[in-house]
Scaffold this motif. Structure first.
Motif, PDB file in Angstrom:
ATOM      1  N   LYS A 245      -2.480 -65.424 -19.332  1.00 62.87           N
ATOM      2  CA  LYS A 245      -2.514 -64.017 -18.938  1.00 62.87           C
ATOM      3  C   LYS A 245      -1.294 -63.727 -18.082  1.00 62.87           C
ATOM      4  CE  LYS A 245      -7.418 -62.996 -18.831  1.00 62.87           C
ATOM      5  NZ  LYS A 245      -8.557 -62.570 -17.997  1.00 62.87           N
ATOM      6  N   THR A 246      -0.709 -62.572 -18.308  1.00 65.09           N
ATOM      7  CA  THR A 246       0.404 -62.127 -17.472  1.00 65.09           C
ATOM      8  C   THR A 246      -0.147 -61.559 -16.167  1.00 65.09           C
ATOM      9  OG1 THR A 246       0.421 -59.897 -18.399  1.00 65.09           O
ATOM     10  CG2 THR A 246       1.786 -61.564 -19.516  1.00 65.09           C
ATOM     11  N   GLN A 247       0.731 -61.212 -15.258  1.00 62.49           N
ATOM     12  CA  GLN A 247       0.298 -60.633 -13.973  1.00 62.49           C
ATOM     13  C   GLN A 247      -0.428 -59.308 -14.167  1.00 62.49           C
ATOM     14  OE1 GLN A 247       3.815 -60.465 -11.563  1.00 62.49           O
ATOM     15  NE2 GLN A 247       3.574 -62.579 -10.871  1.00 62.49           N
ATOM     16  N   THR A 248      -0.137 -58.626 -15.281  1.00 62.93           N
ATOM     17  CA  THR A 248      -0.809 -57.354 -15.566  1.00 62.93           C
ATOM     18  C   THR A 248      -2.137 -57.566 -16.287  1.00 62.93           C
ATOM     19  OG1 THR A 248       0.358 -57.123 -17.677  1.00 62.93           O
ATOM     20  CG2 THR A 248       1.399 -56.146 -15.737  1.00 62.93           C
ATOM     21  N   GLY A 249      -2.500 -58.808 -16.584  1.00 63.65           N
ATOM     22  CA  GLY A 249      -3.770 -59.101 -17.250  1.00 63.65           C
ATOM     23  C   GLY A 249      -3.685 -59.135 -18.758  1.00 63.65           C
TER      24      GLY A 249
END
Length: 151
Positions: free
Chosen positions: A38-42
């Motif tokens: 998952k990226t920091q933005t979800g």
């Protein structure tokens, strides 16, 4: 120094089997492994890593006979840095894995407890630049039915 790599992935192409002038079998292919994160933005992302592999001796012949593109395998080996000059004179390089142990994984099965002693282990020790040893070995004809494969 310690150089040991263990990877679980799918073959990206059929095995390419060749023999050296001394009769040593060398098989080349590549595997692909995936990593989901998952990226920091979800946002869900997936990255795929492709790496070339090389097998030697009897393991190369068995891989050629039983492995096809898409087959899941577990390999253990060492990371090798290859360098060459291409046809246009450019210096090229890549990392690949010289396989010491190979385990064929059935579709949908993942190894819960990886044990190298249960996998196929190579008999020969190749040099870093993949030149065959000076000893010529007899290569027997492989005549095994699919239901007789021990792994």
């Amino acid at each position: 120094m310690y150089n040991r790599v263990i990877m679980l992935g799918n073959l990206t192409r059929d095995i390419e089997l060749r023999y050296t002038q001394n009769g040593m079998a060398i098989a080349k292919s590549a595997i692909a492994t995936n990593r989901r994160y998952k990226t920091q933005t979800g946002e869900q992302k997936e990255e795929t890593c492709f790496i070339d592999i090389t097998l030697f001796g009897r393991a190369a012949e068995i891989a050629n006979q039983y492995l096809k593109k898409g087959r899941k395998i577990l390999i253990e080996g060492r990371l090798v840095f290859e360098q060459w000059v291409d046809q246009s004179g450019q210096k090229r390089s890549k990392h690949s894995i010289a396989v010491d142990n190979l385990q064929m994984i059935d579709r949908g099965e993942t190894p819960s407890n990886y044990q190298p002693q249960n996998s196929y282990q190579q008999n020969s020790k190749p040099t870093q630049d993949y030149q065959a040893p000076s000893v010529k070995e007899e290569i027997p004809e492989i005549d095994i039915e699919d239901d007789e494969i021990p792994f």
